[in-house]
Write a protein that holds these residues in place. Structure first.
Motif, PDB file in Angstrom:
ATOM      1  N   VAL A 163      -2.751  -5.979  -4.888  1.00  0.00           N
ATOM      2  CA  VAL A 163      -2.812  -5.479  -3.515  1.00  0.00           C
ATOM      3  C   VAL A 163      -4.206  -5.718  -2.953  1.00  0.00           C
ATOM      4  O   VAL A 163      -5.205  -5.403  -3.605  1.00  0.00           O
ATOM      5  CB  VAL A 163      -2.474  -3.974  -3.444  1.00  0.00           C
ATOM      6  CG1 VAL A 163      -2.681  -3.444  -2.034  1.00  0.00           C
ATOM      7  CG2 VAL A 163      -1.046  -3.741  -3.911  1.00  0.00           C
ATOM      8  N   ASN A 164      -4.263  -6.285  -1.736  1.00  0.00           N
ATOM      9  CA  ASN A 164      -5.540  -6.472  -1.043  1.00  0.00           C
ATOM     10  C   ASN A 164      -5.660  -5.376   0.015  1.00  0.00           C
ATOM     11  O   ASN A 164      -4.954  -5.409   1.028  1.00  0.00           O
ATOM     12  CB  ASN A 164      -5.606  -7.843  -0.396  1.00  0.00           C
ATOM     13  CG  ASN A 164      -6.933  -8.082   0.313  1.00  0.00           C
ATOM     14  OD1 ASN A 164      -7.840  -7.252   0.265  1.00  0.00           O
ATOM     15  ND2 ASN A 164      -7.035  -9.212   0.977  1.00  0.00           N
ATOM     16  N   PRO A 165      -6.519  -4.380  -0.174  1.00  0.00           N
ATOM     17  CA  PRO A 165      -6.596  -3.267   0.780  1.00  0.00           C
ATOM     18  C   PRO A 165      -7.041  -3.697   2.172  1.00  0.00           C
ATOM     19  O   PRO A 165      -6.796  -2.997   3.147  1.00  0.00           O
ATOM     20  CB  PRO A 165      -7.620  -2.321   0.141  1.00  0.00           C
ATOM     21  CG  PRO A 165      -8.420  -3.188  -0.766  1.00  0.00           C
ATOM     22  CD  PRO A 165      -7.480  -4.230  -1.282  1.00  0.00           C
ATOM     23  N   ALA A 166      -7.720  -4.841   2.251  1.00  0.00           N
ATOM     24  CA  ALA A 166      -8.175  -5.341   3.561  1.00  0.00           C
ATOM     25  C   ALA A 166      -7.203  -6.349   4.147  1.00  0.00           C
ATOM     26  O   ALA A 166      -7.467  -6.945   5.179  1.00  0.00           O
ATOM     27  CB  ALA A 166      -9.558  -5.974   3.432  1.00  0.00           C
ATOM     28  N   GLY A 167      -6.059  -6.568   3.491  1.00  0.00           N
ATOM     29  CA  GLY A 167      -5.123  -7.590   3.939  1.00  0.00           C
ATOM     30  C   GLY A 167      -4.540  -7.328   5.309  1.00  0.00           C
ATOM     31  O   GLY A 167      -4.106  -8.256   5.978  1.00  0.00           O
ATOM     32  N   MET A 196      -9.955   0.292  -7.553  1.00  0.00           N
ATOM     33  CA  MET A 196     -10.106  -1.158  -7.636  1.00  0.00           C
ATOM     34  C   MET A 196      -9.253  -1.732  -8.759  1.00  0.00           C
ATOM     35  O   MET A 196      -8.637  -2.803  -8.612  1.00  0.00           O
ATOM     36  CB  MET A 196     -11.576  -1.520  -7.840  1.00  0.00           C
ATOM     37  CG  MET A 196     -12.477  -1.202  -6.650  1.00  0.00           C
ATOM     38  SD  MET A 196     -11.927  -2.028  -5.125  1.00  0.00           S
ATOM     39  CE  MET A 196     -12.208  -3.747  -5.588  1.00  0.00           C
ATOM     40  N   GLU A 197      -9.213  -1.041  -9.880  1.00  0.00           N
ATOM     41  CA  GLU A 197      -8.378  -1.486 -10.995  1.00  0.00           C
ATOM     42  C   GLU A 197      -6.897  -1.435 -10.615  1.00  0.00           C
ATOM     43  O   GLU A 197      -6.108  -2.314 -10.981  1.00  0.00           O
ATOM     44  CB  GLU A 197      -8.642  -0.612 -12.228  1.00  0.00           C
ATOM     45  CG  GLU A 197     -10.022  -0.811 -12.826  1.00  0.00           C
ATOM     46  CD  GLU A 197     -10.282   0.138 -13.986  1.00  0.00           C
ATOM     47  OE1 GLU A 197      -9.366   0.939 -14.302  1.00  0.00           O
ATOM     48  OE2 GLU A 197     -11.391   0.087 -14.571  1.00  0.00           O
ATOM     49  N   MET A 240       0.829  -1.196   0.000  1.00  0.00           N
ATOM     50  CA  MET A 240       0.000   0.000   0.000  1.00  0.00           C
ATOM     51  C   MET A 240       0.871   1.257   0.000  1.00  0.00           C
ATOM     52  O   MET A 240       0.560   2.244  -0.668  1.00  0.00           O
ATOM     53  CB  MET A 240      -0.920  -0.004   1.223  1.00  0.00           C
ATOM     54  CG  MET A 240      -2.035  -1.033   1.175  1.00  0.00           C
ATOM     55  SD  MET A 240      -3.292  -0.637  -0.063  1.00  0.00           S
ATOM     56  CE  MET A 240      -4.040   0.813   0.656  1.00  0.00           C
ATOM     57  N   ARG A 241       1.970   1.197   0.753  1.00  0.00           N
ATOM     58  CA  ARG A 241       2.878   2.335   0.787  1.00  0.00           C
ATOM     59  C   ARG A 241       3.502   2.564  -0.590  1.00  0.00           C
ATOM     60  O   ARG A 241       3.690   3.707  -1.026  1.00  0.00           O
ATOM     61  CB  ARG A 241       3.964   2.087   1.826  1.00  0.00           C
ATOM     62  CG  ARG A 241       5.051   3.171   1.872  1.00  0.00           C
ATOM     63  CD  ARG A 241       6.089   2.865   2.924  1.00  0.00           C
ATOM     64  NE  ARG A 241       6.699   1.559   2.707  1.00  0.00           N
ATOM     65  CZ  ARG A 241       7.640   1.046   3.496  1.00  0.00           C
ATOM     66  NH1 ARG A 241       8.046   1.710   4.551  1.00  0.00           N
ATOM     67  NH2 ARG A 241       8.149  -0.150   3.232  1.00  0.00           N
TER      68      ARG A 241
END
Length: 548
Positions: free
Chosen positions: A416-420, A408-409, A382-383
């Motif tokens: 990358v999974n934003p909820a990971g 999302m794209e 994410m960073r």
């Protein structure tokens, strides 16, 4: 996600609010009840009309064998005071537990000295051990009975209209359960009808030792064949009017770390009941076993078990089904129980409870390492895409729909999974709460020392050293983690989070703070390893790209 640490902070605030609500419900001090001398014609409330009233005056020791008095029954772990008028247990001390650490004073549970908390039992019915003149006055040979072998048996005797009554107390070495038997020998020419009852009676105005951050429960509880464990707070007893029949079952009164309970015959259908004595501000919970007919020339024995002692789960589980649930871990019991079992196993090896907490923390963090790695790997990714996300915000501005689609794209393209990063936090919080209740409810940790100034892991750090170290470890974790929050308010909240956590933990049990501190230290080590491995992988990837 932008504020995974914010999620943890909010979760703790919610937990603290829920704990405060529970503390208000269970531990808000009640106003003392002003009592007056009861009129001779006063009757107990419905559901307790059959219950003999306790004697108004405490008899003297000198006439204990004649007109009623107090006798002592003592084992190596338990000291009971029994009133020979009715044979009630009017005081109980736990000889292996101190009121305060180092005080040398045995922990009192039952008492009738200024505050009433007694265990009553007797026989009701046409040929019960109470008459219209009051409760029976039993005779006994000794006023001071001390265990000398593995077992102590004391008989109280009474005779009325051709019926011999023996009330027998049996104490076992190392045990807190007492076998209470009634032996009825009918030498008359008529059938004798008797019914055994046992009850606990306690004043309800006493303040418990709980606090906002260590809520504890003081009140009644019971078990039926349909419900293994039900709490019944003193505030609810007046309106509850419990009157239910069940196979087996038990009734009890709970306080922090300790419990007293009557366990009737498990093979009979027993009636459980409650009542509230308004004039005295006293709550009553008890049982009645089925009525028994004793034919002329025959003898019958009725029995029940009385327990008064620590909430030792193994011992309580052997006495009655569900009695071990008085160690109340709440809705997370399915996590707390295995954690407690693991803690016990570790402590049996390392001996010191503080070391056991450190070891169980290492075990938990090791098992959670794959989730932790997922969390910080996701955070690193994410960073990495932060500049691209910022470009999307500048491009789409206030068009949230297009912005959402573009993000999302981007997540899909960059894998990358934003909820990971959320899952480890969601898993860690229930474990934290489960351990919280383990440390609060487990009597094994009461007055358990660790090292140096920490001599009681169940209470707060008297010098606040552990909370301050915990806060410092959180600050260091915050510095090591990338701050992905773009909102100034979120950034401020993140900066102040270690301070808020430190404040909350000032009053937490030192055992729990020790767990959280060690957990933070291990997390810092894991973060350094994970970030280093990610950086190494990126360097290797760049090197391969250059070679190509």
């Amino acid at each position: 996600m932008e504020s995974q640490r914010g999620l943890l902070f909010i979760a703790l605030l919610v937990v603290s609010f829920l704990l405060f609500q529970q503390w208000q419900m269970d531990n808000a001090p009640q106003q003392p009840v002003t009592t007056e001398a009861a009129a001779p014609s006063e009757q107990p409330s419905e559901g307790a009309d059959f219950i003999p009233q306790a004697s108004e005056q405490t008899p003297t020791m000198e006439n204990a064998t004649k007109k009623g008095g107090i006798i002592t029954l003592a084992s190596d772990v338990l000291e009971l005071k029994v009133d020979t008028q009715g044979g009630d247990i009017v005081a109980a001390k736990l000889l292996q537990f101190e009121t305060e650490q180092g005080s040398g004073q045995a922990m009192p549970i039952l008492t009738s000295d200024g505050y009433t908390y007694v265990a009553q039992s007797g026989l009701i019915g046409a040929q019960g051990d109470a008459t219209n003149k009051g409760r029976a006055v039993y005779a006994t040979e000794n006023s001071n009975n001390q265990i000398s072998g593995d077992e102590l048996t004391v008989d109280l005797t009474y005779n009325n209209n051709g019926i011999n009554y023996i009330k027998r107390f049996t104490l076992k070495r190392g045990h807190y359960d007492v076998n209470v038997e009634y032996i009825i020998e009918n030498t008359s020419s008529d059938v004798a009808n008797v019914q055994l009852y046992g009850q606990l009676k306690q004043d309800t105005y006493i303040e418990d030792d709980g606090s906002m951050f260590m809520p504890t429960y003081r009140g009644a509880a019971y078990s039926t064949s349909d419900s293994r464990y039900e709490k019944l707070p003193f505030d609810d007893i007046e309106d509850a009017n419990l009157k239910t029949k069940t196979k087996a079952g038990w009734v009890g009164m709970l306080q922090h770390y300790f419990v007293s309970a009557w366990v009737p015959n498990p093979s009979t259908t027993n009636e459980l009941y409650t009542s509230y004595l308004d004039s005295k501000g006293q709550a009553v919970i008890g049982f009645k076993q089925p009525s028994v007919s004793v034919a002329p020339g025959s003898t019958e024995t009725l029995a029940a078990t009385f327990y008064v002692g620590p909430k030792d789960q193994d011992s309580l589980a052997k006495i009655a089904n569900g009695l071990d649930l008085t160690v109340d871990y709440g809705i997370l019991w399915f996590i707390s129980q295995p954690l407690f079992w693991l803690l016990i196993q570790i402590q049996s090896i390392v001996v010191n409870w503080g070391l056991a907490i450190i070891c169980i923390t290492i075990v938990v963090k090791t098992l959670m390492y794959p989730l932790t790695k997922t969390q910080y790997t996701s955070m690193a990714k994410m960073r990495k895409i932060q500049p691209k996300m910022q470009a999307l915000k500048e491009r789409y501005g206030d068009d949230r729909q297009k912005m959402s689609q573009a993000m999302m794209e981007l997540y899909k393209k960059e894998k990358v999974n934003p909820a990971g990063g959320c899952l480890p936090l969601l898993v860690q919080m229930p474990i934290f709460l489960a351990l919280y209740w383990v440390f609060i409810e487990s009597v094994e940790l009461r007055h358990a020392p660790f090292a140096l100034w920490i001599n009681d892991l169940s209470s707060m750090d008297p010098y606040y050293v552990l909370p301050l170290l915990m806060g410092a470890s959180m600050w260091l974790m915050q510095k090591l983690q990338p701050n992905m929050a773009t909102d100034p308010m979120q950034q401020k909240m993140m900066q102040w989070m270690p301070v808020f956590f430190t404040f909350f933990f000032l009053w937490f049990p030192s055992g729990l703070v020790l767990y959280w501190l060690v957990s933070n230290v291990i997390t810092i080590i894991q973060m350094l390893i994970i970030f280093r491995s990610i950086e190494k992988a990126e360097e290797q990837g760049k090197a391969k790209a250059v070679k190509k």
